[in-house]
Design a protein around this motif. Structure first.
Motif, PDB file in Angstrom:
ATOM      1  N   SER A  89       0.786  -1.236   0.000  1.00  0.00           N
ATOM      2  CA  SER A  89       0.000   0.000   0.000  1.00  0.00           C
ATOM      3  C   SER A  89       0.822   1.292   0.000  1.00  0.00           C
ATOM      4  O   SER A  89       0.254   2.376  -0.074  1.00  0.00           O
ATOM      5  CB  SER A  89      -0.927   0.011   1.222  1.00  0.00           C
ATOM      6  N   THR A 133      -8.374   2.718  -4.373  1.00  0.00           N
ATOM      7  CA  THR A 133      -7.858   4.029  -3.979  1.00  0.00           C
ATOM      8  C   THR A 133      -8.204   5.133  -4.989  1.00  0.00           C
ATOM      9  O   THR A 133      -8.366   4.847  -6.190  1.00  0.00           O
ATOM     10  CB  THR A 133      -6.321   3.942  -3.850  1.00  0.00           C
ATOM     11  N   SER A 159      -0.188   3.076  -7.781  1.00  0.00           N
ATOM     12  CA  SER A 159      -1.520   3.358  -8.333  1.00  0.00           C
ATOM     13  C   SER A 159      -1.746   2.596  -9.640  1.00  0.00           C
ATOM     14  O   SER A 159      -2.874   2.206  -9.941  1.00  0.00           O
ATOM     15  CB  SER A 159      -1.755   4.860  -8.492  1.00  0.00           C
ATOM     16  N   ASN A 184     -13.346   3.523  -4.326  1.00  0.00           N
ATOM     17  CA  ASN A 184     -12.061   4.231  -4.430  1.00  0.00           C
ATOM     18  C   ASN A 184     -12.048   5.326  -3.377  1.00  0.00           C
ATOM     19  O   ASN A 184     -12.837   6.277  -3.456  1.00  0.00           O
ATOM     20  CB  ASN A 184     -11.894   4.819  -5.835  1.00  0.00           C
ATOM     21  N   ASN A 187      -7.224   9.417   1.335  1.00  0.00           N
ATOM     22  CA  ASN A 187      -6.259   9.064   2.396  1.00  0.00           C
ATOM     23  C   ASN A 187      -6.939   8.805   3.727  1.00  0.00           C
ATOM     24  O   ASN A 187      -7.628   9.681   4.251  1.00  0.00           O
ATOM     25  CB  ASN A 187      -5.258  10.209   2.590  1.00  0.00           C
TER      26      ASN A 187
END
Ligand code: NAD
Ligand code: DAU
Length: 351
Positions: A89, A133, A159, A184, A187
């Motif tokens: 991650s 994300t 990404s 998605n 943070n």
């Protein structure tokens, strides 16, 4: 009542541990939660100490790329749905070692998708939920927000690997008829986040009087969401969302990195009884992250209007809870940073 088995991957990590705790406690009579985690540097069973003895919880140490293990888990536990979080991650690590991100994030996701395709034949309400994300959408200028319809434009190896896994999830839904969901998110912050990420790294360094590394000019912008609000969004999407849809999750909470570092310095100084301004002196502007995305901002209007989700924790409250947790969790910090992380940290910041 027969409980349905949900396979959660990456449940010993930061978001995964909050998600496992939420599902195990809230759905004691409804779901049996199986947590498959390899326990990499980022996974820690201490994150789940308080729920490890619950009847509806089982931990399995293993790799999502292990085809035999994954198939055995699907068969043995009659897996009804998957909430897939296991991943490499951290963006900086993806710049150092992109291949690890390809194998875990892409091949690992494929392994799980194949198992779901193989084992879910005639049951219409199985779901493969991919936790993804906002970084798949690329970087924004000074205005605008990412929508679900924004074109993918991943710019870091991390990404790119998450974008690829999103594409495979959609491809399996389109080609093989698998029920899927993707969210998605922006943070996350909160307790149990590994201290390589901005907020816990800065808190930890302030406490230890170490320099506070701020990349570039410190004006990159992120949208911050308290981790429990993310988990609640996933819960609501899983139960109320539509199959084969994407939902953006964000906190409507944009800050420049330097503003966050200032807030943390001032909060920790106050809590530790240090005179105002002490920790700000530790701020050091360092070489920028290669390809550093300038701004992320999420439009979660679809999630709010279709599902009724709203973030509950405002930033001041969430940040204070987070600081308190880290100040009171020095043993946890020592534990999770005692291994491989120290070498990584030295290489990154202490050359
Ligand atoms: P994390 O790094 O804290 O945890 C990842 C977990 O996955 C760890 O427990 C690790 O042991 C496990 N894992 C790694 N490789 C594995 C493998 N091959 N097999 C089994 N387990 C493995 O990550 P996080 O921040 O909790 O993020 C969880 C998910 O949410 C990731 O998919 C990430 O892309 C996504 N996400 C994170 C954020 C964020 O701000 N942290 C935001 C949006 C989406
Ligand atoms: O947007 C969601 C993503 O948020 C998740 O998909 C990722 O898994 C997660 O790691 C996070 O990525 P970021 O790169 O935004 O998070 P990080 O905490 O690494 O960095 C946040 C910002 O702070 C970023 O602009 C880089 C900067 N930074 C980070 C570190 C670690 C610094 O200035 N100094 C640092 O030491």
């Amino acid at each position: 009542m027969n409980k349905k088995s949900i396979l959660v991957t990456g449940g010993a990590g930061f978001i995964g541990s909050h998600l496992v705790r939420h599902f195990v406690k809230k759905y004691q009579d409804k779901y049996y939660i199986i947590n498959l985690d390899k326990l990499t540097y980022a996974g820690n069973l201490e994150n789940l100490k308080d729920i490890e003895n619950y009847d509806n919880y089982k931990f399995i140490k293993g790799d999502i790329k292990d085809i035999e293990l994954v198939n055995t888990i699907f068969e043995k536990y009659n897996i009804h749905s998957v909430i897939h979080l296991a991943a490499e991650s951290h963006v900086d690590r993806s710049i150092e070692n992109p291949l690890e991100f390809v194998t875990t994030n892409i091949i690992g996701t494929l392994t799980l998708l194949n198992a779901a395709k193989k084992h879910w034949k005639n049951d219409d309400d199985n779901v493969f939920y991919h936790v993804s994300t906002d970084e798949v959408y690329g970087s924004l200028g000074e205005t605008g927000k990412f929508l679900e319809t924004t074109s993918y434009d991943p710019r870091s190896p991390y990404s790119a690997s998450k974008a690829s896994s999103d594409h495979f999830v959609r491809a399996y839904s389109h080609t093989f008829g698998l029920n899927t969901m993707i969210s998605n998110c922006s943070n996350n912050y909160g307790p149990y986040q590994f201290p390589e990420k901005l907020i816990p790294l800065i808190i930890n360094n302030i406490v230890n009087n170490k320099t506070l590394p701020v990349y570039g000019d410190g004006k990159n912008i992120r949208d911050w969401l308290y981790v429990e609000d993310h988990v609640k969004a996933i819960d609501q999407i899983l139960h109320k969302g539509k199959y084969n849809e994407t939902y953006n999750i964000g906190g409507d909470n944009e800050w420049m990195n330097i503003e966050i570092v200032h807030k943390l310095c001032d909060t920790v100084d106050e809590k530790l009884g240090r005179s105002p301004g002490t920790s700000r002196k530790l701020i050091t502007f360092v070489k920028d992250r290669p390809g550093h995305d300038r701004r992320y901002a999420i439009d979660s209007a679809k999630l709010k209007s279709e599902i009724g989700w709203l973030p509950e924790t405002d930033f001041a409250t969430g940040l204070e809870k987070t600081v308190d947790w880290y100040l009171n969790s020095q043993d946890w910090l020592e534990n999770v940073t005692s291994g491989e992380y120290l070498n990584y940290y030295k290489k990154q910041y202490e050359q």
